[in-house]
Design an enzyme around this catalytic site. Sequence first.
Site, mmCIF file in Angstrom:
data_model
loop_
_atom_site.group_PDB
_atom_site.id
_atom_site.type_symbol
_atom_site.label_atom_id
_atom_site.label_comp_id
_atom_site.label_asym_id
_atom_site.label_seq_id
_atom_site.Cartn_x
_atom_site.Cartn_y
_atom_site.Cartn_z
ATOM 1 N N TYR A 171 4.657 -0.644 0.021
ATOM 2 C CA TYR A 171 3.911 -0.200 1.204
ATOM 3 C C TYR A 171 2.414 -0.452 1.002
ATOM 4 O O TYR A 171 1.753 -1.054 1.859
ATOM 5 C CB TYR A 171 4.175 1.286 1.488
ATOM 6 C CG TYR A 171 3.447 1.801 2.711
ATOM 7 C CD1 TYR A 171 3.988 1.619 3.992
ATOM 8 C CD2 TYR A 171 2.205 2.441 2.619
ATOM 9 C CE1 TYR A 171 3.313 2.068 5.127
ATOM 10 C CE2 TYR A 171 1.533 2.895 3.744
ATOM 11 C CZ TYR A 171 2.091 2.712 4.996
ATOM 12 O OH TYR A 171 1.422 3.148 6.117
ATOM 13 N N LYS A 175 -0.056 -3.176 3.077
ATOM 14 C CA LYS A 175 -1.239 -2.802 3.866
ATOM 15 C C LYS A 175 -2.492 -3.509 3.343
ATOM 16 O O LYS A 175 -3.373 -3.890 4.119
ATOM 17 C CB LYS A 175 -1.405 -1.274 3.859
ATOM 18 C CG LYS A 175 -0.255 -0.544 4.583
ATOM 19 C CD LYS A 175 -0.175 -0.936 6.052
ATOM 20 C CE LYS A 175 0.849 -0.143 6.823
ATOM 21 N NZ LYS A 175 0.867 -0.450 8.263
#
Length: 266
Positions: A171, A175
Amino acid sequence: MSTTLFPGTALVTGAASGIGRSVTFSFAKEGCQNLVICDTNEEGLQDTQAQILAAYPSTEVMSMVVDVSQEDQVQKVVSEAARRFHRIDYAVNVAGIFGESGRSTELSTAGFDQINNVNYRGCWLCGRAELTQMLKQEPLATHDGRPGNRGSIVHIASQLGITSRSNAPAYCASKAAIISLTKSDAIDYSQDNIRINCVCPGVIDTPLTSHPPERKALLRPAIAIAPMNRMGTAQEVADCVLFLCSSKATFVQGAAFVVDGGYTII
Ligand SMILES: NC(=O)c1ccc[n+]([C@@H]2O[C@H](COP(=O)([O-])OP(=O)(O)OC[C@H]3O[C@@H](n4cnc5c(N)ncnc54)[C@H](O)[C@@H]3O)[C@@H](O)[C@H]2O)c1
């Protein structure tokens, strides 16, 4: 000169929930007449559309079930939007997932791929299709007569793309990749008068962070890192997104704009 800050058409991914729904509502509230909304969650999408039409009946809403990790589906919504509204002026790529947690040695390859396919690849696929359309259109009029842009894209990244946290390597990296993609595209498309920025939210109160209810308690330590020591709201993120889309931000290019209660300054 235009009477609204948002003449033209806005496209929002992840519009069935949380930040995406709030961004969509904000466009309607600020007078954007043409909205294109998409998400994998058909029921949520219908809810967003119904609520917008109830509150702002003159708005035209085109809604489509789209998985942003699928190239053909992304191409379809962008080409349908262009066919119906002739242009896409503001594109906000919000769709994202937190996905499988765990240290890298505990993360499956499928879990890693799923997170990156939706978050990072999804932003790239959407951005590429949106840019292709924006390259075909002339700038819109602005609120004060200054030269406008041909289009403005805002990706939703995260504070975790700037810092990081435990048990979320895919994750956080997805990002960080979105922030880097934003900067690269901002360099490449400045010559075409298209702006690309991203917003990095902190811990925001949405279904992603509030369901199941135990999740909120687990997030307490993360919330406490931010000097403001509270969750943000989806509206607070949407307000920043709309500023970046608007003609008040004509010289903002390649920014990773934090909306995080100060999380990343500590
Ligand atoms: N809530 C937070 O604290 C927070 C913090 C930082 C970043 N973000 C980011 O903000 C974005 C929105 O998050 P949110 O909190 O509103 O979550 P949310 O779960 O409320 O909304 C996300 C939406 O994306 C949709 N979606 C998921 N996968 C999709 C796909 N493959 N194709 C199309 N749509 C898809 C979901 O159906 C959902 O409607 C995400 O990118 C998330 O990573 C959220």
